[in-house]
Design a protein around this motif. Structure first.
Motif, PDB file in Angstrom:
ATOM      1  N   LYS A   9      -5.623  -2.000  -1.964  1.00  0.00           N
ATOM      2  CA  LYS A   9      -5.612  -3.043  -0.931  1.00  0.00           C
ATOM      3  C   LYS A   9      -7.028  -3.399  -0.487  1.00  0.00           C
ATOM      4  O   LYS A   9      -7.298  -3.663   0.689  1.00  0.00           O
ATOM      5  N   THR A  91      -3.336   2.425  -5.911  1.00  0.00           N
ATOM      6  CA  THR A  91      -1.970   2.583  -5.415  1.00  0.00           C
ATOM      7  C   THR A  91      -1.307   3.826  -5.986  1.00  0.00           C
ATOM      8  O   THR A  91      -0.658   4.587  -5.277  1.00  0.00           O
ATOM      9  N   LEU A 163       4.816  -9.051  -8.568  1.00  0.00           N
ATOM     10  CA  LEU A 163       5.187  -9.137  -7.149  1.00  0.00           C
ATOM     11  C   LEU A 163       3.954  -9.117  -6.253  1.00  0.00           C
ATOM     12  O   LEU A 163       3.031  -8.324  -6.464  1.00  0.00           O
ATOM     13  N   ARG A 164       3.957  -9.955  -5.246  1.00  0.00           N
ATOM     14  CA  ARG A 164       2.884  -9.943  -4.250  1.00  0.00           C
ATOM     15  C   ARG A 164       3.223  -9.011  -3.088  1.00  0.00           C
ATOM     16  O   ARG A 164       2.329  -8.464  -2.438  1.00  0.00           O
ATOM     17  N   HIS A 165       4.511  -8.873  -2.811  1.00  0.00           N
ATOM     18  CA  HIS A 165       4.968  -8.026  -1.714  1.00  0.00           C
ATOM     19  C   HIS A 165       6.174  -7.224  -2.188  1.00  0.00           C
ATOM     20  O   HIS A 165       6.938  -7.697  -3.027  1.00  0.00           O
ATOM     21  N   PRO A 166       6.374  -6.014  -1.676  1.00  0.00           N
ATOM     22  CA  PRO A 166       5.514  -5.320  -0.721  1.00  0.00           C
ATOM     23  C   PRO A 166       4.288  -4.718  -1.395  1.00  0.00           C
ATOM     24  O   PRO A 166       4.200  -4.676  -2.628  1.00  0.00           O
ATOM     25  N   ARG A 167       3.382  -4.242  -0.607  1.00  0.00           N
ATOM     26  CA  ARG A 167       2.196  -3.582  -1.115  1.00  0.00           C
ATOM     27  C   ARG A 167       2.492  -2.120  -1.416  1.00  0.00           C
ATOM     28  O   ARG A 167       3.476  -1.557  -0.950  1.00  0.00           O
ATOM     29  N   ALA A 170       5.882   0.980  -2.833  1.00  0.00           N
ATOM     30  CA  ALA A 170       7.187   0.376  -2.568  1.00  0.00           C
ATOM     31  C   ALA A 170       7.452  -0.814  -3.489  1.00  0.00           C
ATOM     32  O   ALA A 170       8.604  -1.158  -3.756  1.00  0.00           O
ATOM     33  N   ARG A 171       6.386  -1.407  -3.982  1.00  0.00           N
ATOM     34  CA  ARG A 171       6.538  -2.539  -4.898  1.00  0.00           C
ATOM     35  C   ARG A 171       7.261  -2.114  -6.170  1.00  0.00           C
ATOM     36  O   ARG A 171       8.058  -2.862  -6.740  1.00  0.00           O
ATOM     37  N   VAL A 174      11.045  -1.898  -5.407  1.00  0.00           N
ATOM     38  CA  VAL A 174      11.653  -3.226  -5.357  1.00  0.00           C
ATOM     39  C   VAL A 174      11.804  -3.782  -6.770  1.00  0.00           C
ATOM     40  O   VAL A 174      12.847  -4.351  -7.129  1.00  0.00           O
TER      41      VAL A 174
END
Length: 355
Positions: A9, A91, A163-167, A170-171, A174
């Motif tokens: 991030k 991450t 995916l842009r979200h979530p960071r 958790a990405r 999802v």
């Protein structure tokens, strides 16, 4: 040093500055090889590792970021003897966690690098790396520090990268939920070379059944991955699978214990094959991968081997079939099948502070 400014991030940019200044204060001559993109940075790193003037060579290459930066660093130093230093602020950081390096603590990671550099040979650890080749793999081959994914985990990895979200991690969860909605097992042909252990999983299941008072005289279908003899001492398996992962280390995806018994210095790949799981079966397996419990399920198998070729199976291109996932390695896109994964014993030197 090579820094990925977007890793963690955006934490890697400031972390890289702090580590660079710390190394310089400790008396090290540090050159920033970071570039506007990964290709430029890799080109600079390779040129520095193998210079025309040998006297100008590096003592070490340090990468700041996550597993993607470890992957980039491996392309430059694997097989050269130049050690790789890792400041894990990404991450996932699975490779660093496996080696016990300070994770998401750049100050501690910088101090550990200084201690490792000052210790000379005692500050290096030799670990295995996988080398991947295939018609769809760019530049003639790729080094892999962690794992090659070619099944549902590869599809999830590709989805997560979009995916842009979530960071954060958790990405990946999802992305897994989105991929499970349309999942069906794919058709594969696997060729193993130098198999060392193909029966431990079935033996473990038998032990568990005896402990639970369940009969073991007649094995249930799927208890063992049925390998057929092939040419030149190889063995093959053909069938449908949800997961095909060749792991050098135990974890991927920010702590998913895909091959919990894998060791980075045993000269072997732990190949995970989860055979024709239904959609509910695949959904049930996924949560247990965070603890490594999936390897005790009946349709999940681990084969320990020196090399693996992954190819589309006989039904892969039939009408109505979903396209096989594009293989990923260390969280990065690798290329389409077929491909061959071979472990190279102790091909990668890593800076690790002596205890």
């Amino acid at each position: 040093m090579v820094v990925n400014p977007t890793a963690g991030k955006g934490r890697a940019a400031s972390a890289g500055t702090g580590v660079l200044e710390g190394l310089r204060r400790a008396g090290h001559d540090v050159v920033d090889l970071s570039g506007p993109d990964a290709g430029t940075a890799l080109g600079r790193a390779r040129a520095a590792v193998a210079p025309t003037d040998r006297s100008a060579g590096l003592d070490a290459l340090v990468v700041v970021g996550g597993d993607g930066m470890v992957h980039l660093g491996a392309q430059a130093v694997a097989g050269t003897g130049v050690p790789l230093g890792v400041v894990p602020v990404g991450t996932g950081n699975d490779f660093a966690a496996t080696l016990g390096l300070p994770v998401r603590d750049p100050a501690a990671a910088g101090l550990a690098l200084c201690r490792a550099l000052d210790a000379g040979a005692a500050g290096r650890r030799a670990v295995d790396a996988a080398f991947v080749t295939g018609p769809g793999v760019p530049t003639g081959g790729r080094w892999v520090a962690g794992a090659v994914s070619a099944g549902l985990d590869a599809a999830v990895n590709a989805r997560a990268n979009l995916l842009r979200h979530p960071r954060g991690s958790a990405r990946y969860t999802v992305a897994a939920l989105l991929e499970l909605v349309r999942y069906r097992p794919w058709s594969y042909r696997l060729t193993f070379e130098g198999v060392v252990d193909a029966g431990a999983h079935a033996a473990d299941l038998a032990t568990r059944r005896r402990a639970a008072g369940r009969p073991t005289s007649r094995p249930r279908p799927g208890d063992a991955l049925r390998l057929c003899p092939g040419p030149a001492g190889t063995v093959t398996w053909t069938g449908r699978a949800a997961l095909v992962t060749a792991a050098n280390g135990p974890q991927i995806g920010g702590g998913i214990r895909v091959a919990p018994a894998a060791a980075v210095d045993d000269g072997l790949l732990d190949v995970l094959v989860a055979t024709d799981l239904s959609r509910p079966g695949a959904a049930a397996v996924f949560p247990s991968m965070f603890t490594g419990g999936h390897v005790h399920r009946r349709k999940v198998h681990v084969v320990r081997t020196r090399a693996l070729t992954i190819e589309p199976g006989p039904d892969a291109h039939a009408d109505g079939e979903r396209a096989l996932p594009v293989a990923h390695a260390d969280g990065e896109r690798l290329g389409p099948l077929p491909l061959r994964v071979e472990v190279r014993s102790r091909a990668l030197q890593v800076l690790v502070a002596p205890r």
